[in-house]
Design a protein around this motif. Structure first.
Motif, PDB file in Angstrom:
ATOM      1  N   SER A  20       0.840  -1.196   0.000  1.00  0.00           N
ATOM      2  CA  SER A  20       0.000   0.000   0.000  1.00  0.00           C
ATOM      3  C   SER A  20       0.876   1.247   0.000  1.00  0.00           C
ATOM      4  N   LEU A  21       0.334   2.357  -0.513  1.00  0.00           N
ATOM      5  CA  LEU A  21       1.040   3.632  -0.421  1.00  0.00           C
ATOM      6  C   LEU A  21       1.098   4.119   1.023  1.00  0.00           C
ATOM      7  N   PHE A  22       0.123   3.716   1.826  1.00  0.00           N
ATOM      8  CA  PHE A  22       0.111   4.075   3.237  1.00  0.00           C
ATOM      9  C   PHE A  22       1.138   3.214   3.977  1.00  0.00           C
ATOM     10  N   GLU A  23       1.621   3.715   5.099  1.00  0.00           N
ATOM     11  CA  GLU A  23       2.658   3.005   5.843  1.00  0.00           C
ATOM     12  C   GLU A  23       2.128   2.604   7.216  1.00  0.00           C
ATOM     13  N   PHE A  24       2.387   1.343   7.587  1.00  0.00           N
ATOM     14  CA  PHE A  24       1.797   0.775   8.794  1.00  0.00           C
ATOM     15  C   PHE A  24       2.850   0.138   9.694  1.00  0.00           C
ATOM     16  N   ASP A  25       2.624   0.259  11.002  1.00  0.00           N
ATOM     17  CA  ASP A  25       3.268  -0.593  11.991  1.00  0.00           C
ATOM     18  C   ASP A  25       2.211  -1.617  12.385  1.00  0.00           C
ATOM     19  N   ILE A  26       2.503  -2.902  12.189  1.00  0.00           N
ATOM     20  CA  ILE A  26       1.459  -3.928  12.220  1.00  0.00           C
ATOM     21  C   ILE A  26       1.621  -4.872  13.409  1.00  0.00           C
ATOM     22  N   ASP A  27       0.515  -5.076  14.136  1.00  0.00           N
ATOM     23  CA  ASP A  27       0.406  -6.132  15.138  1.00  0.00           C
ATOM     24  C   ASP A  27      -0.594  -7.165  14.632  1.00  0.00           C
ATOM     25  N   GLU A  28      -0.570  -8.351  15.247  1.00  0.00           N
ATOM     26  CA  GLU A  28      -1.475  -9.420  14.826  1.00  0.00           C
ATOM     27  C   GLU A  28      -2.200 -10.009  16.031  1.00  0.00           C
ATOM     28  N   ALA A  29      -3.394 -10.536  15.765  1.00  0.00           N
ATOM     29  CA  ALA A  29      -4.151 -11.287  16.771  1.00  0.00           C
ATOM     30  C   ALA A  29      -4.818 -12.456  16.064  1.00  0.00           C
ATOM     31  N   ALA A  30      -4.898 -13.601  16.766  1.00  0.00           N
ATOM     32  CA  ALA A  30      -5.414 -14.821  16.146  1.00  0.00           C
ATOM     33  C   ALA A  30      -6.878 -15.088  16.468  1.00  0.00           C
ATOM     34  N   ASP A  31      -7.485 -14.271  17.324  1.00  0.00           N
ATOM     35  CA  ASP A  31      -8.891 -14.491  17.674  1.00  0.00           C
ATOM     36  C   ASP A  31      -9.492 -13.202  18.210  1.00  0.00           C
ATOM     37  N   GLY A  32     -10.815 -13.222  18.366  1.00  0.00           N
ATOM     38  CA  GLY A  32     -11.516 -12.030  18.802  1.00  0.00           C
ATOM     39  C   GLY A  32     -11.129 -11.572  20.192  1.00  0.00           C
ATOM     40  N   ALA A  33     -10.964 -12.519  21.118  1.00  0.00           N
ATOM     41  CA  ALA A  33     -10.623 -12.159  22.498  1.00  0.00           C
ATOM     42  C   ALA A  33      -9.282 -11.434  22.558  1.00  0.00           C
ATOM     43  N   SER A  34      -8.294 -11.951  21.839  1.00  0.00           N
ATOM     44  CA  SER A  34      -6.974 -11.306  21.815  1.00  0.00           C
ATOM     45  C   SER A  34      -7.052  -9.931  21.159  1.00  0.00           C
ATOM     46  N   ALA A  35      -7.866  -9.829  20.107  1.00  0.00           N
ATOM     47  CA  ALA A  35      -8.016  -8.548  19.418  1.00  0.00           C
ATOM     48  C   ALA A  35      -8.618  -7.499  20.347  1.00  0.00           C
ATOM     49  N   ILE A  36      -9.637  -7.894  21.097  1.00  0.00           N
ATOM     50  CA  ILE A  36     -10.275  -6.956  22.027  1.00  0.00           C
ATOM     51  C   ILE A  36      -9.281  -6.501  23.087  1.00  0.00           C
ATOM     52  N   GLU A  37      -8.522  -7.445  23.627  1.00  0.00           N
ATOM     53  CA  GLU A  37      -7.534  -7.102  24.656  1.00  0.00           C
ATOM     54  C   GLU A  37      -6.498  -6.121  24.118  1.00  0.00           C
ATOM     55  N   LEU A  38      -5.977  -6.402  22.917  1.00  0.00           N
ATOM     56  CA  LEU A  38      -4.966  -5.524  22.327  1.00  0.00           C
ATOM     57  C   LEU A  38      -5.539  -4.152  21.988  1.00  0.00           C
ATOM     58  N   ALA A  39      -6.724  -4.147  21.381  1.00  0.00           N
ATOM     59  CA  ALA A  39      -7.301  -2.888  20.907  1.00  0.00           C
ATOM     60  C   ALA A  39      -7.692  -1.965  22.055  1.00  0.00           C
TER      61      ALA A  39
END
Length: 264
Positions: free
Chosen positions: A150-169
């Motif tokens: 992408s033209l946009f630039e990102f620092d990327i984290d990952e999560a493997a499930d909804g629970a982990s995503a909620i905790e991180l976010a």
């Protein structure tokens, strides 16, 4: 104040190069302008030092702008590039878009459009934090690679499930979350509903291999920013982010619908 930008002006006309340089240096932006009078010189400059923006004439001797962009594309580098010419065919426009050019400005180029490109560059190149959520490590890797194109630039984290995503976010500030619809445990739609309104101005983009009308309608009802059908590409990310950030779509970035569905 934004940092200084290095601009490569590649055009066989010294008059046009001088015009572009004068316009950009008279703006409120800090710029360093480099010259190239043909495509070969442009490639030499790009191979020897970092360049932020390329203003590339399509009609040049020795190596045309279109040929220059094709060679640059083969290297795998995504260069922020603005093409110029007195005229352009639909076929050439398609080629420029496929090779990742950002915008086409017809000659004579209006000063405000040249300066406007610098403003777009500042918005697009601000680094953004992204969270990629999918139960498949392979898909997460693919999405990470797509974001790299992408033209946009990102620092990327990952999560493997909804629970982990909620905790991180909830613990971190993400600008954008790419969230798979179908995951075991807490699914994507439930995760999105949990996060909306509880996160810091975060845009959520749902992802799925399916894009039937019923699913797209349910995704839209959650209030997320957009939906992308897998597989998607860097240019799709560019398009939806232009829409979500309220940026004018450049003529060479094909507009991707925020909630595209597959018709039966």
């Amino acid at each position: 104040m934004a940092s200084s930008k290095t601009i490569l002006i590649a055009d066989d006309s010294a008059t046009f190069r001088s015009y572009v340089r004068d316009v950009l240096q008279a703006s409120q932006h800090r710029v360093e302008c480099l010259d190239a009078c043909n495509g070969l010189e442009a490639l030499d400059v790009l191979g020897s030092r970092p360049v932020d923006i390329v203003v590339l004439d399509l009609m040049m001797p020795e190596l045309s702008g279109e040929e220059t962009l094709a060679r640059l594309h083969k290297t795998g580098r995504r260069q922020f590039l603005v093409a110029t010419s007195s005229a352009i065919t639909n076929e050439t426009r398609e080629t420029l878009s496929a090779f990742g050019a950002y915008e086409f400005l017809p000659k004579p180029v209006e000063p405000e459009k040249l300066v406007g490109i610098l403003g777009f560059f500042d918005v697009i190149k601000r680094r953004r934090r992204a969270l990629v959520v999918d139960d498949s490590a392979t898909v997460r890797s693919v999405v990470r690679r797509v974001l790299g194109h992408s033209l946009f630039e990102f620092d990327i984290d990952e999560a493997a499930d909804g629970a982990s995503a909620i905790e991180l976010a909830l613990a971190s500030r993400y600008d954008i979350i790419f969230l798979d619809v179908n995951m075991p445990g807490i699914g994507g739609l439930e995760t999105a509903r949990t996060l909306l309104g509880r996160t810091w101005n975060t845009v959520i983009v749902m992802m799925s291999r399916s894009a039937d009308a019923d699913l797209v309608a349910r995704v839209r009802e959650t209030g997320v920013g957009a939906f992308l059908k897998k597989p998607f590409y860097g240019r799709d990310v560019d398009s939806i982010l232009h829409s979500l950030l309220g940026l004018k779509h450049p003529t060479l970035v094909k507009e991707t619908a925020l909630f595209a569905e597959t018709r039966p």
